[in-house]
Design an enzyme around this catalytic site. Structure first.
Site, PDB file in Angstrom:
ATOM      1  N   ASP A 190       0.936  -1.259   0.041  1.00 53.14           N
ATOM      2  CA  ASP A 190       0.233   0.050   0.023  1.00 53.14           C
ATOM      3  C   ASP A 190       0.713   1.283  -0.098  1.00 53.14           C
ATOM      4  O   ASP A 190       1.534   1.628   1.043  1.00 53.14           O
ATOM      5  CB  ASP A 190      -0.884  -0.022   1.239  1.00 53.14           C
ATOM      6  CG  ASP A 190      -1.545   1.073   1.680  1.00 53.14           C
ATOM      7  OD1 ASP A 190      -1.861   2.098   0.686  1.00 53.14           O
ATOM      8  OD2 ASP A 190      -2.142   1.579   2.835  1.00 53.14           O
TER       9      ASP A 190
ATOM     10  N   ASN B 245      -0.272   4.530  -0.424  1.00 53.87           N
ATOM     11  CA  ASN B 245      -0.839   5.849  -0.385  1.00 53.87           C
ATOM     12  C   ASN B 245      -1.631   5.757   1.186  1.00 53.87           C
ATOM     13  O   ASN B 245      -2.441   6.575   1.378  1.00 53.87           O
ATOM     14  CB  ASN B 245      -1.892   6.152  -1.292  1.00 53.87           C
ATOM     15  CG  ASN B 245      -3.250   5.236  -1.516  1.00 53.87           C
ATOM     16  OD1 ASN B 245      -2.941   3.921  -0.911  1.00 53.87           O
ATOM     17  ND2 ASN B 245      -3.817   5.636  -2.525  1.00 53.87           N
TER      18      ASN B 245
ATOM     19  N   ASP C  48      -4.058   4.077   2.494  1.00 55.05           N
ATOM     20  CA  ASP C  48      -5.418   3.950   2.755  1.00 55.05           C
ATOM     21  C   ASP C  48      -5.888   2.392   3.288  1.00 55.05           C
ATOM     22  O   ASP C  48      -6.991   2.048   3.238  1.00 55.05           O
ATOM     23  CB  ASP C  48      -6.199   4.101   1.468  1.00 55.05           C
ATOM     24  CG  ASP C  48      -6.001   3.285  -0.020  1.00 55.05           C
ATOM     25  OD1 ASP C  48      -5.018   2.466   0.386  1.00 55.05           O
ATOM     26  OD2 ASP C  48      -6.648   3.515  -0.904  1.00 55.05           O
TER      27      ASP C  48
ATOM     28  N   ASP D 113      -1.838  -1.123  -3.900  1.00 53.24           N
ATOM     29  CA  ASP D 113      -2.012  -0.453  -5.136  1.00 53.24           C
ATOM     30  C   ASP D 113      -0.818  -0.577  -5.874  1.00 53.24           C
ATOM     31  O   ASP D 113       0.166  -1.206  -5.740  1.00 53.24           O
ATOM     32  CB  ASP D 113      -2.538   1.134  -4.650  1.00 53.24           C
ATOM     33  CG  ASP D 113      -1.288   1.653  -3.786  1.00 53.24           C
ATOM     34  OD1 ASP D 113      -0.132   1.389  -4.117  1.00 53.24           O
ATOM     35  OD2 ASP D 113      -1.791   2.238  -2.862  1.00 53.24           O
TER      36      ASP D 113
ATOM     37  N   ASP E 237      -5.166 -10.418 -15.752  1.00 49.93           N
ATOM     38  CA  ASP E 237      -6.304 -11.349 -15.377  1.00 49.93           C
ATOM     39  C   ASP E 237      -7.315 -11.089 -16.269  1.00 49.93           C
ATOM     40  O   ASP E 237      -7.592  -9.706 -16.409  1.00 49.93           O
ATOM     41  CB  ASP E 237      -6.871 -11.244 -13.825  1.00 49.93           C
ATOM     42  CG  ASP E 237      -7.072 -12.295 -13.135  1.00 49.93           C
ATOM     43  OD1 ASP E 237      -8.020 -13.374 -14.058  1.00 49.93           O
ATOM     44  OD2 ASP E 237      -6.487 -12.506 -12.186  1.00 49.93           O
TER      45      ASP E 237
ATOM     46  N   ASP F  22      -9.775 -16.054 -16.213  1.00 51.70           N
ATOM     47  CA  ASP F  22     -10.613 -16.681 -15.232  1.00 51.70           C
ATOM     48  C   ASP F  22     -11.939 -17.644 -15.740  1.00 51.70           C
ATOM     49  O   ASP F  22     -12.604 -17.170 -16.541  1.00 51.70           O
ATOM     50  CB  ASP F  22     -11.344 -15.354 -14.471  1.00 51.70           C
ATOM     51  CG  ASP F  22     -11.949 -15.643 -13.194  1.00 51.70           C
ATOM     52  OD1 ASP F  22     -11.140 -16.019 -12.211  1.00 51.70           O
ATOM     53  OD2 ASP F  22     -12.995 -15.568 -13.006  1.00 51.70           O
TER      54      ASP F  22
ATOM     55  N   GLU G 142      -7.840 -20.582 -16.410  1.00 51.39           N
ATOM     56  CA  GLU G 142      -8.406 -21.301 -15.259  1.00 51.39           C
ATOM     57  C   GLU G 142      -9.498 -21.891 -15.469  1.00 51.39           C
ATOM     58  O   GLU G 142     -10.398 -21.744 -16.138  1.00 51.39           O
ATOM     59  CB  GLU G 142      -8.539 -20.165 -14.092  1.00 51.39           C
ATOM     60  CG  GLU G 142      -8.842 -21.026 -13.001  1.00 51.39           C
ATOM     61  CD  GLU G 142      -9.746 -19.911 -11.957  1.00 51.39           C
ATOM     62  OE1 GLU G 142      -9.676 -20.061 -10.773  1.00 51.39           O
ATOM     63  OE2 GLU G 142     -10.605 -19.166 -12.410  1.00 51.39           O
TER      64      GLU G 142
ATOM     65  N   HIS H 217      -4.742 -16.907  -4.756  1.00 47.24           N
ATOM     66  CA  HIS H 217      -5.561 -16.026  -4.152  1.00 47.24           C
ATOM     67  C   HIS H 217      -6.775 -16.810  -3.428  1.00 47.24           C
ATOM     68  O   HIS H 217      -7.538 -16.090  -2.715  1.00 47.24           O
ATOM     69  CB  HIS H 217      -6.058 -14.675  -4.551  1.00 47.24           C
ATOM     70  CG  HIS H 217      -6.709 -15.025  -6.124  1.00 47.24           C
ATOM     71  ND1 HIS H 217      -6.087 -15.493  -7.042  1.00 47.24           N
ATOM     72  CD2 HIS H 217      -7.932 -14.831  -6.210  1.00 47.24           C
ATOM     73  CE1 HIS H 217      -7.142 -15.768  -7.787  1.00 47.24           C
ATOM     74  NE2 HIS H 217      -8.121 -15.129  -7.429  1.00 47.24           N
ATOM     75  N   ASP H 218      -7.058 -18.089  -4.127  1.00 47.38           N
ATOM     76  CA  ASP H 218      -8.396 -18.805  -3.654  1.00 47.38           C
ATOM     77  C   ASP H 218      -7.984 -20.142  -2.805  1.00 47.38           C
ATOM     78  O   ASP H 218      -8.972 -20.598  -2.258  1.00 47.38           O
ATOM     79  CB  ASP H 218      -9.041 -19.362  -4.936  1.00 47.38           C
ATOM     80  CG  ASP H 218      -9.492 -18.374  -5.950  1.00 47.38           C
ATOM     81  OD1 ASP H 218      -9.804 -17.081  -5.276  1.00 47.38           O
ATOM     82  OD2 ASP H 218      -9.514 -18.455  -7.323  1.00 47.38           O
TER      83      ASP H 218
HETATM   84  O1  TEU Z   1     -12.154 -18.712  -9.459  1.00 47.31           O
HETATM   85  C1  TEU Z   1     -12.751 -19.816 -10.002  1.00 47.31           C
HETATM   86  C2  TEU Z   1     -12.991 -20.874  -8.827  1.00 47.31           C
HETATM   87  O2  TEU Z   1     -13.692 -21.846  -9.108  1.00 47.31           O
HETATM   88  C3  TEU Z   1     -13.067 -20.595  -7.399  1.00 47.31           C
HETATM   89  O3  TEU Z   1     -13.407 -19.410  -7.199  1.00 47.31           O
HETATM   90  C4  TEU Z   1     -13.650 -21.415  -6.615  1.00 47.31           C
HETATM   91  O4  TEU Z   1     -14.827 -21.919  -6.707  1.00 47.31           O
HETATM   92  C5  TEU Z   1     -13.586 -20.625  -5.151  1.00 47.31           C
HETATM   93  O5  TEU Z   1     -12.103 -20.642  -4.731  1.00 47.31           O
HETATM   94  C6  TEU Z   1     -14.441 -21.564  -4.080  1.00 47.31           C
HETATM   95  O6  TEU Z   1     -13.523 -22.516  -3.275  1.00 47.31           O
HETATM   96  C7  TEU Z   1     -11.947 -17.557 -10.004  1.00 47.31           C
HETATM   97  C8  TEU Z   1     -11.175 -16.599  -9.263  1.00 47.31           C
HETATM   98  O7  TEU Z   1      -9.736 -16.942  -9.177  1.00 47.31           O
HETATM   99  C9  TEU Z   1     -11.734 -16.261  -7.928  1.00 47.31           C
HETATM  100  O8  TEU Z   1     -11.165 -15.391  -7.145  1.00 47.31           O
HETATM  101  C10 TEU Z   1     -13.083 -15.642  -8.408  1.00 47.31           C
HETATM  102  O9  TEU Z   1     -13.861 -15.352  -7.104  1.00 47.31           O
HETATM  103  C11 TEU Z   1     -13.892 -16.594  -9.218  1.00 47.31           C
HETATM  104  O10 TEU Z   1     -13.279 -16.925 -10.485  1.00 47.31           O
HETATM  105  C12 TEU Z   1     -14.989 -15.664  -9.854  1.00 47.31           C
HETATM  106  O11 TEU Z   1     -14.564 -14.761 -11.003  1.00 47.31           O
END
Ligand code: TEU
Length: 571
Positions: A33, A35, A37, A41, A110, A217, A273, A345-346
């Site tokens: 970050d 700035n 907030d 960013d 993305d 995605d 993905e 990130h998931d």
């Molecule tokens: O993720 C697709 C996806 O299948 C995951 O979101 C999974 O279903 C989720 O982690 C539940 O456990 C992509 C992106 O990486 C995710 O961040 C988004 O939320 C999603 O698509 C919708 O755009």
């Protein structure tokens, strides 16, 4: 399990630069970050480019920074060709492209086009049944015989990935629209050629700006099968029938059109993905000649510890299942190509999920998990903080979670009568928020991420686990990642060698070889927190080159807890 020379030739075309690359994923909201907030960013990222160059990665994949109401942290886009002020401006993106290119790195953006935000101008227009954009989304009347807006009146029984039905009733027209994710993420109708042209021209706009590829995605969800009721698994009310939503009948056609009209003539990294896809399908999407994409980003291995309630079932990974899965993908893709990952990130932090995150063993465990992934065939992905051995966050109450997926799941569990106290440990273990706590740069308060209160709590272990403490320490997790990236760059056997699993049923041991011509490398790893004696029929290779290890090799036949060795055994 050796693949043919022809397959090697196909999988090693000189202009496929991405086959030797390592990707680093940045989740901008949680990276740096600038700035004050509390939200990361683009200027924050610009300040860290030398850090990325020091690590040695080739590509940055940037999670969405486009204009967005932030219902799903930017995966709900309301303007594809502008930047959300939260993150900065188009000028910052231009500076990022230039800054990465100057340092020999590339930028992959993305691409979220299975759905838009419900605040995107296309959808706003589409809400009017008379609009020419009505058909750009999936609008359908209520189920025959059911008054619109009443429970069970949804056009099909599909469930959304974020709990609840995948259809939202719009009182203005009394129709429903489809959203496989949140109700603020309506699915685009790719059957309509105007939708495809609009997406393709937006992609060309980004390529003209100088980016080097797209991370697409949920791209295998863009072609749906019949909009019909699907099978409902036991214990579920809604259908999550993969056959209806994933890898639909027109997917190859749509992707081929994209390849011909957008991607052709550029030298890009394109990664699809693809939840719910199979190895056979993945091979077809990534075939170097007939396929459409560089590589897939598939989910089978990260779904192995899911149970009857999905990822919140409290199930642990069975490593022998994972080994079987690795064999399946390493051998089943032929000349196709896979992404190698445990984190993004998931996903929760791998060290907490499948490793040992205790203060005593976390360094060895993080290094060994890294070696096991980076020595496979495919493109390794490092998710921000993974290179430091960041761990899950000690979430103790519902109010600490930020992610729509966790919060919607918790709300539904509450409606079913499940006490929060039962659910909390599962959310804490598997929630996506574990990946989204701020990047740990320093031991200072705020972890050097921000001078303000961050949008999500900093992990208290930043006092011990942080970049400042690791970058110059040759024994650190960071240095181990650096070494692994260098091994891939320097040795063709790491990039292209055939994979063979050894001792697949031996509990506690993960061992495999990579072979290219006369060159054979052996990877030996103890995936437990106890010492492990190597089986007698497995070579311990005292005399061979140790290319990278986690410990001093005292007894060649004994592996310390989470010890691993990468050995060159012949050439
Ligand atoms: O993720 C697709 C996806 O299948 C995951 O979101 C999974 O279903 C989720 O982690 C539940 O456990 C992509 C992106 O990486 C995710 O961040 C988004 O939320 C999603 O698509 C919708 O755009």
């Amino acid at each position: 399990m050796t693949s043919s020379a022809a397959e090697h030739a196909r999988a090693n075309r000189p202009d496929d630069w991405w086959r030797s690359a390592v990707v680093y994923q940045i989740y901008p909201r949680s990276f740096a970050d600038s700035n004050g907030d509390g939200v990361g960013d683009l200027q924050g990222i610009l300040g860290k480019l030398d850090y990325l160059a020091t690590l040695g990665v080739d590509v940055v994949w940037l999670s969405p920074i486009y204009t967005s109401p932030q219902d799903d942290n930017g995966y709900d886009i309301s303007d594809y060709t502008d930047i959300d002020p939260l993150f900065g401006s188009l000028a910052d993106v231009d500076a990022l492209i230039a800054g990465l290119h100057e340092r020999g790195m590339k930028l992959v953006m993305d691409l979220v086009v299975n759905h838009t935000s419900d605040e995107h101008a296309w959808f706003v227009e589409s809400r009017d049944p008379a609009s020419p954009k009505r058909d750009w989304y999936w609008w359908r009347p209520a189920r025959p015989g059911h008054p619109a807006g009443t429970p069970g009146a949804e056009p099909t029984n599909w469930g959304s990935f974020f709990s609840g039905p995948a259809w939202e009733h719009d009182p203005a027209s009394d129709d429903y629209y489809l959203h496989l994710f949140s109700r603020k993420q309506p699915d685009l109708n790719w059957e309509n050629p105007e939708v495809r042209q609009a997406v393709f021209s937006m992609m060309r706009w980004w390529l003209d700006r100088g980016i080097d590829g797209f991370r697409m995605d949920v791209i295998n969800l863009i072609s749906k099968s019949a909009l019909a009721d699907g099978e409902v698994s036991e214990g579920q009310v809604l259908s999550y029938d993969a056959r209806l939503v994933a890898d639909g009948p027109r997917l190859h056609e749509f992707l081929t059109e994209m390849k011909e009209q957008v991607l052709a003539g550029h030298n890009l990294l394109t990664v699809g993905e693809m939840p719910l896809t199979t190895v056979e399908k993945a091979a077809s999407y990534t075939d170097p000649v007939t396929g459409e994409l560089s590589m897939v980003f598939q989910f089978e291995h990260v779904d192995l510890d899911h149970g009857p309630y999905g990822k919140y079932s409290g199930q642990r990974l069975d490593w022998n299942d994972y080994k079987r899965n690795v064999v399946k993908w390493q051998s089943g893709l032929g000349a196709g190509w896979n992404s190698l990952y445990w984190e993004n990130h998931d996903q929760p932090r791998s060290l907490s999920r499948i490793g040992d995150d205790s203060p005593e063993l976390r360094v060895a465990s993080a290094k060994t998990l890294a070696s096991l992934l980076h020595l496979q065939r495919g493109t390794p992905y490092v998710y921000q903080g993974q290179e430091l051995g960041m761990t899950n966050h000690p979430f103790a109450e519902l109010g600490e979670f930020r992610d729509i997926e966790a919060l919607r799941y918790a709300a539904e569990a509450h409606d079913r009568g499940q006490p929060v106290s039962d659910l909390l440990p599962h959310l804490a273990r598997m929630s996506r928020d574990n990946a989204r706590t701020p990047m740990q740069w320093t031991a200072e308060p705020g972890a050097g991420f921000s001078t303000a209160e961050p949008w999500i709590a900093v992990n208290p272990n930043h006092a011990e686990i942080n970049a400042a403490a690791q970058v110059d320490d040759p024994a650190s997790v960071f240095s181990h990642y650096q070494a692994l990236i260098k091994l891939r760059h320097d040795h063709e056997v790491v990039r292209l060698g055939d994979f063979e699993m050894l001792a697949p049923d031996d509990d506690g041991l993960f061992a495999f070889t990579r072979t290219l011509g006369e060159e054979v490398w052996l990877v030996l790893a103890n995936i437990t927190s106890e010492p492990l004696r190597l089986p007698e029929d497995l070579p311990s290779h005292t005399g061979d080159d140790l290319m990278l290890g986690t410990h001093e090799r005292v007894d060649p036949a004994l592996l310390q807890p989470w010890e691993s060795r990468v050995l060159r055994v012949s050439r």
